[in-house]
Design an enzyme around this catalytic site. Structure first.
Site, short mmCIF file in Angstrom:
data_model
loop_
_atom_site.label_atom_id
_atom_site.label_comp_id
_atom_site.label_asym_id
_atom_site.label_seq_id
_atom_site.Cartn_x
_atom_site.Cartn_y
_atom_site.Cartn_z
N ARG A 46 0.84 -1.21 0.00
CA ARG A 46 0.00 0.00 0.00
C ARG A 46 0.87 1.25 0.00
NH1 ARG A 46 -1.25 1.74 4.68
NH2 ARG A 46 -1.86 -0.28 5.53
N TYR A 98 -17.70 17.12 -12.92
CA TYR A 98 -18.19 15.74 -13.05
C TYR A 98 -19.26 15.44 -11.99
CZ TYR A 98 -17.87 10.62 -13.12
OH TYR A 98 -18.15 9.29 -13.19
N ASP A 170 -9.07 19.35 -12.65
CA ASP A 170 -9.36 18.02 -13.19
C ASP A 170 -9.13 18.11 -14.70
OD1 ASP A 170 -10.57 15.79 -14.35
OD2 ASP A 170 -12.15 15.67 -12.85
N LYS A 195 -10.20 7.31 -18.56
CA LYS A 195 -10.61 7.86 -19.85
C LYS A 195 -9.44 7.84 -20.84
CE LYS A 195 -14.28 8.45 -17.33
NZ LYS A 195 -14.54 9.63 -16.55
#
Ligand SMILES: *Cc1c(COP(=O)(O)O)cnc(C)c1O
Length: 379
Positions: A46, A98, A170, A195
């Site tokens: 992690r 978004y 973003d 994307k």
């Protein structure tokens, strides 16, 4: 190194132990420690993984930053970035971000005492007026979804710096190929790498980059503490996708320009939203801050024409959510991606029932045009 070379040779371009040209997938949760308490480079999956680390160096480099972070999704990346702030802090957010970002803000972050004001970030006066004593950041997207509105990143970053605020962008729609917010004055840039960066509709991931050491130290702490890290397999897949971002974007954009020219002269099409539309509102700013106009086109059918018939009659272009993959995807925002927004608010924001969003892929443009032509003929 220029941009397309960086995509391929940037970050850590070969495996440090074997020289493998394709960075291996280090599928391990922990690492052997040779000496007790010697602070090894790798200790736990992690905290750090060599495959993920290579990807993180790559996004830092292609966004013109110094530090990169990979998360399990774009939403996880956005959550980690908002976690830089504390109860009582105020953040200004663009009014067309978004939908999932609004959900995160309204249903999760507000419960933890973060305060938000939503403004149209194209309006610099409105941005400045929204600043309060406890304001800490301005968060925006440009171009936005689905109306491709353009905000001036360097002007917003200038206002932010005067008031000692962080600017967070973003950059999912533009991609680092077209726009580098850090170079325009932003402090943090983030992506839904699901994307264009992944580019093949086969991985869900999020990326963050910054050039600021203090922000990076805090983000590293948050990434490790919250734990929504990207796994090594997906990290590898994403690096593979990023290598071809340049060649993909060139074809995406070439096709988008051809389709825009076709739609512009189509009697069944009303308004068209595309950053490369010379008659569009944001054209001059887009030209100033972007290297290309991207490959998302939204358009309205003329009154009385049903978008349902149109999208269902397409044979090649996929009716699906998401965007930025090699295949062309089409959707009707009011029924699909933006259905959660109440109709009156949607209409106020300019999202009409006739609106269609097209993510132009890298197929042969003749085939895309043929498909659009036969679907228009059927309505
Ligand atoms: C898809 C998307 C997100 C969310 O990313 P996920 O990877 O789906 O969590 C955030 N911002 C924008 C602009 C997006 O298009």
């Amino acid at each position: 190194m220029k941009f397309n070379t960086k995509l391929i040779h940037g970050g850590i371009s070969e495996d440090q132990t074997t020289g493998a040209v394709s960075i291996p997938v280090y599928r391990t949760s922990t690492f052997h420690q040779h000496k007790l308490g010697a602070e090894p480079k790798w200790e736990y999956g992690r905290t750090g993984n060599p495959t993920r680390h290579s990807l993180e160096q790559l996004i830092a480099e292609i966004e013109g930053g110094k530090y990169g972070f990979a998360f399990a999704s774009g939403s996880a990346a956005i959550h980690a970035v908002f976690s830089l702030f504390s109860s009582g802090d105020h953040i200004i957010v663009g009014n067309d971000v978004y939908g999932g970002t609004f959900r995160l803000i309204n249903k999760v972050l507000k419960r933890f005492g973060l305060e938000f004001t939503v403004v149209d970030t194209r309006d610099l006066k409105a941005v400045e007026t929204a600043i309060r004593e406890n304001t800490k950041a301005i968060y925006l997207e440009t171009p936005t979804n689905p109306l491709l509105k353009i905000s001036d990143i360097s002007e917003i970053a200038r206002i932010a710096h005067v008031h000692n605020l962080k600017t967070i962008v973003d950059n999912t729609f533009a991609t680092p190929y077209n726009q580098n917010p850090l170079a325009l004055g932003a402090d943090i840039v983030l992506h839904s790498a699901t994307k264009y960066l992944g580019g093949h509709s086969d991985v869900v991931a999020g990326l963050v980059a910054t050039a600021d050491k203090k922000i990076a130290d805090e983000l590293f702490f948050l990434q490790n503490s919250i734990g929504s890290v990207l796994g090594p397999d997906d990290s590898w897949l994403l690096m593979r996708g990023i290598k071809t971002l340049g060649v993909r974007m060139r074809v995406h954009q070439e096709n988008a320009q051809i389709i825009f020219d076709y739609l512009k002269n189509n009697a069944k099409v009303g308004k068209i939203y595309y950053p490369g539309n010379p008659d569009g509102e944001g054209y001059e700013i887009a030209k100033k801050q972007m290297n290309g106009f991207g490959a998302i086109i939204s358009f309205e059918l003329k009154d009385g024409l049903d978008p349902k018939n149109f999208v269902e009659n397409l044979k090649l272009i996929d009716l699906a959510e998401s965007l930025g993959g090699i295949e062309s995807l089409i959707e009707v925002p009011v029924v699909m991606t933006h259905s959660a927004i109440p109709r009156d608010i949607r209409l106020k924001n300019g999202i009409r029932d006739e609106l269609i969003r097209l993510s132009v892929g890298v197929e042969d443009s003749e085939d895309l045009l043929d498909d659009l032509k036969q679907a228009f003929a059927s309505i």
